[in-house]
Write a protein that holds these residues in place. Structure first.
Motif, short mmCIF file in Angstrom:
data_model
loop_
_atom_site.label_atom_id
_atom_site.label_comp_id
_atom_site.label_asym_id
_atom_site.label_seq_id
_atom_site.Cartn_x
_atom_site.Cartn_y
_atom_site.Cartn_z
N VAL A 190 0.83 -1.21 0.00
CA VAL A 190 0.00 0.00 0.00
C VAL A 190 0.87 1.25 0.00
N LYS A 191 1.89 1.25 0.82
CA LYS A 191 2.80 2.41 0.90
C LYS A 191 3.45 2.68 -0.46
N ALA A 192 3.89 1.63 -1.13
CA ALA A 192 4.54 1.78 -2.44
C ALA A 192 3.55 2.30 -3.48
N LEU A 193 2.35 1.78 -3.46
CA LEU A 193 1.34 2.19 -4.44
C LEU A 193 0.92 3.64 -4.24
N ARG A 199 1.27 9.47 -6.81
CA ARG A 199 1.40 10.92 -6.84
C ARG A 199 2.06 11.43 -8.12
N ARG A 200 2.86 10.59 -8.76
CA ARG A 200 3.55 11.03 -9.97
C ARG A 200 3.20 10.13 -11.17
N ALA A 201 2.16 9.36 -11.03
CA ALA A 201 1.81 8.39 -12.07
C ALA A 201 1.01 9.04 -13.20
N SER A 202 1.11 8.43 -14.39
CA SER A 202 0.27 8.85 -15.50
C SER A 202 -1.17 8.49 -15.20
N LEU A 234 -1.66 4.66 -15.42
CA LEU A 234 -1.03 3.96 -14.31
C LEU A 234 -1.77 4.25 -13.00
N ALA A 235 -2.20 5.50 -12.83
CA ALA A 235 -2.95 5.85 -11.61
C ALA A 235 -4.21 5.02 -11.49
N HIS A 236 -4.86 4.77 -12.62
CA HIS A 236 -6.07 3.93 -12.61
C HIS A 236 -5.73 2.50 -12.16
N ARG A 237 -4.60 1.97 -12.67
CA ARG A 237 -4.17 0.64 -12.26
C ARG A 237 -3.84 0.62 -10.77
N ILE A 238 -3.20 1.66 -10.29
CA ILE A 238 -2.84 1.73 -8.88
C ILE A 238 -4.09 1.79 -8.01
N ASP A 239 -5.09 2.55 -8.45
CA ASP A 239 -6.34 2.61 -7.69
C ASP A 239 -6.97 1.22 -7.57
#
Length: 395
Positions: free
Chosen positions: A190-193, A198-201, A204-209
């Motif tokens: 969770v910490k890594a994600l 914060r700096r993801a495209s 990528l932000a959608h994948r992280i969510d």
């Protein structure tokens, strides 16, 4: 007598040894042909190897000998087709012994997939460790496959590597790393994600969510509800996409239990129709009489369509604490509310509801009659049958 039994046992053992020796001789001969096999050639030797591999999988003593021969042949095979076939056999009987040979193939663009295919089934920790080492040696195209296989194994030792790969300039690798972190889960993931987001495209932000929501689900499953609620609260925040808000609300209900009732009331009273409908559906998840009383108190403030939905949800909850309010709603001036209340009464009512339901079943409108009869059939309780008989006698 004893000597005879000994002779029989010895003869049986010798026959088994002879049969195994014959099988190994046939295997050795077949594997010589396999070494140079290419599609279009005689597949007879391959069929024999597959048969012996299948048989050895059920015989611990035979398995080791067969595996060792497959490993040796994989090292000397000269064609791609032969190596693919041998990797497939090791997927069936492979152990930690074959890991070094398979590891050599992980960086080969044509064979990496089959090597992973075999390693992914081997329980020995050496198999996952080999794939983790290959992450630093392979092309980005091959990295994605290795990441996925390690994630399938929930190989937590790879977390630091996945964290680094979240920053990969290749979008496929970065997205695969995000998915892998979600599947493995835990506070470190969770910490890594959250840091990478914060700096993801946008993609990528959608994948992280999505990965964070999976982490939250795992927290729920593991009883770490406060950690899950922290993640879900972020997704429920105003300004988030609708589907994320719904996921956040659903997660908060799962994490908070009975304490989520006021949150659902807030969503039901809100102006977002999709959020309202989902909140009403989630009412069935929140348990306890206090929650039922909270939902009942909400009824008078709602428009007729929302009242009908809440009444049906109260019926699905099956808590008798709602019975009085549901009975009152059967007198509503709005038909859809009356019908919903009659339906809910079948879930929350007892013998005391028989008279009301029987009356509506006889004198109500068409929809009310149909629903009242169905609710009469659903009523539960020791005195329901007696009340029904009294009602029939009075009729």
């Amino acid at each position: 007598m004893g000597i005879s039994l000994f002779v029989i046992a010895l003869t049986t053992a010798m026959s088994a040894v002879a049969a195994e020796s014959d099988s190994m001789a046939k295997l050795d001969e077949a594997l010589k042909a396999v070494e140079t096999f290419e599609h279009g050639k005689d597949s007879g030797p391959l069929n024999l190897v597959e048969k012996l591999v299948f048989e050895s999988a059920k015989d611990a003593g035979l398995r080791g000998a067969v595996e060792q021969r497959i490993i040796r042949t994989l090292g000397s095979a000269s064609t791609r087709d032969a190596k693919i076939f041998l990797c497939r056999q090791l997927r069936t009987i492979g152990t930690g012994r074959c890991v070094p040979q398979l590891e050599k193939l992980l960086t080969d663009p044509e064979l990496s997939h089959m090597a992973r295919y075999a390693l992914g089934r081997i329980e020995d920790p050496a198999a996952a460790a080999a794939m983790r080492r290959a992450l630093n040696k392979t092309s980005v195209k091959l990295q994605v496959g290795i990441i996925n296989t390690l994630a399938n194994r929930h190989y937590r030792q790879a977390l630091p590597y996945f964290t680094i790969l979240l920053r990969s300039p290749d979008s496929g690798v970065a997205e695969a790393a995000a998915r892998a972190l979600g599947r493995i889960g835990g506070a470190e993931a969770v910490k890594a994600l959250e840091s990478a987001r914060r700096r993801a495209s946008k993609t990528l932000a959608h994948r992280i969510d999505g990965a964070l929501l999976i982490c939250a689900e795992q927290f729920i499953a593991g009883g770490q509800k406060s950690e899950a609620a922290r993640i879900y609260q972020k997704f429920y925040a105003p300004g988030q996409a609708e589907h994320f808000r719904l996921a956040g609300l659903r997660g908060l209900v799962a994490a908070r239990g009975a304490q989520a009732a006021p949150l659902l009331v807030e969503a039901i009273k809100g102006t977002d129709p999709d959020l309202r409908q989902s909140a009403i559906e989630f009412m069935t998840i929140v348990k306890g009489r206090d929650a039922t009383k909270t939902f009942v108190a909400l009824l008078p403030s709602l428009p007729p369509d929302a009242q009908a939905l809440v009444l049906r949800a109260l019926g699905a909850r099956g808590d008798s604490a709602a019975a009085r309010a549901v009975s009152t709603a059967t007198k509503s001036e709005h038909e859809l509310v009356r019908v919903a209340a009659l339906d809910a009464l079948g879930g929350v009512g007892d013998a005391s509801a028989v008279t009301l339901l029987a009356l509506r079943a006889a004198t109500g409108g068409d929809n009310e009659k149909k629903v009242a009869r169905a609710s009469l059939a659903r009523l539960a309780g020791d005195d329901v049958d007696a009340a029904l008989l009294r009602s029939i006698g009075m009729g």
